[in-house]
Design a protein around this motif. Sequence first.
Motif, short mmCIF file in Angstrom:
data_model
loop_
_atom_site.label_atom_id
_atom_site.label_comp_id
_atom_site.label_asym_id
_atom_site.label_seq_id
_atom_site.Cartn_x
_atom_site.Cartn_y
_atom_site.Cartn_z
N ASP A 130 46.17 11.03 42.96
CA ASP A 130 46.34 9.65 42.51
C ASP A 130 47.56 9.47 41.62
OD1 ASP A 130 44.13 9.13 43.96
OD2 ASP A 130 42.76 8.93 42.26
N HIS A 147 47.83 5.52 49.27
CA HIS A 147 47.99 6.92 49.70
C HIS A 147 48.80 7.01 51.00
CE1 HIS A 147 45.80 9.38 46.86
NE2 HIS A 147 44.71 8.65 46.94
N HIS A 167 43.60 1.17 47.36
CA HIS A 167 43.93 2.54 46.96
C HIS A 167 44.32 3.44 48.15
CE1 HIS A 167 43.88 6.12 44.51
NE2 HIS A 167 43.02 6.69 45.34
ZN ZN Z 1 43.12 8.74 45.69
#
Ligand code: ZN
Length: 348
Positions: free
Chosen positions: A313, A119, A115
């Motif tokens: 996100d 980013h 994750h």
């Molecule tokens: Zn995040």
Amino acid sequence: MLAPDSLILAVETSCDDTSAALLRGERQLLGHVIATQDMHGGFGGVVPEIASRAQLRVIDAIVEQALAQADVRLDDVTAFAVTSGPGLIGSLLVGLNWVKAAAYALGRPFLGIHHMEAHLFATALEDEGAQPPFVALLVSGGHTLLLFAEQWGRYQLLGQTRDDAAGEAFDKVARLLGLGYPGGPAIERMAREGEPERQPFSVPMVGAGQKPQDEDYFDMSFSGLKTAVLTRVRELEAEGRLSEAIADLAAGFQRAAIDQLVEKTLRAVTESGCGRVVLGGGVARNGTLAESVRRRLPPGGQLFVPSPRLATDNAAMVARAAYFRLGCGERSGLDLNAQASLAIPGIV
Ligand code: ZN
Ligand code: KG4
């Protein structure tokens, strides 16, 4: 390994959002849908069980919408990508199992993506110049990382938070001040109405005597600051002056939190000799953070900030990270499991 016109379908469900994206080649975002959940506000934070159940209900429709937006069929997809960790385990499993099933049924490869590395790739979707080497500050609700990216897939971990993540601190302080969830945008809005000098807080982890070789030179901390706000809130409450001080408290907290992030980032710029800085993660939406970093960059320095939609996100950044790693020949097997905590790959 991956054709320049490859079509990647990526899914992101690491926390409470549900997102799907279709990426053609390196940067052509054909479809991108992000469904945010608004049922957690009353609880003051994300309730994992509620989040994953809701994601299970909407995942099919979200992917359908992204495919329709992109005007492609599932069968056109070259490869699938999905956030496999870190995150909330139930939420991660919704995306991972959806992608595994689709990849298996269609006989296409798929790849699990970290994750926070996703980013790191967000700005590269919008700005061709956002390529390593650069200093990266990744600030989200679960992580706070200061990296030097030598090249894609090769990162030096300079510093990280020793306790709470930056976004978590914004969320907790917002709750203390009665500003709701998510706390970051609420604090930023409220801080505009206040004066940080009227409720000052000392900036954590930035002692004047610190030297680059010190263990904590690049590290960050937010829990002491949160406790300092709590103590101040109790004092003001006892004096009956809390309600008139909320905006100043938000401004004072935000200034101390951001000054710490900026100071550590600038230390990394000085030590690496690289004036190119990439911001990523939900806290990168904070305008004061971006402005404060920009003001302190050396001449010739460059700041890359994701647009608000790509800071929090989203599946587009997962697709972009996958474009890089699939291109290196990486593939996941059907035995891939979701992981609540997971070290970022490529740390040297
Ligand atoms: Zn995040
Ligand atoms: O990256 P993200 O969407 O999810 C995680 O990976 O955690 O980041 C969410 C975090 C939340 O803690 C939220 O309060 C924070 O980003 N955030 C902000 C702002 N917008 C979102 N923090 C400070 N200022 C903002 N404007």
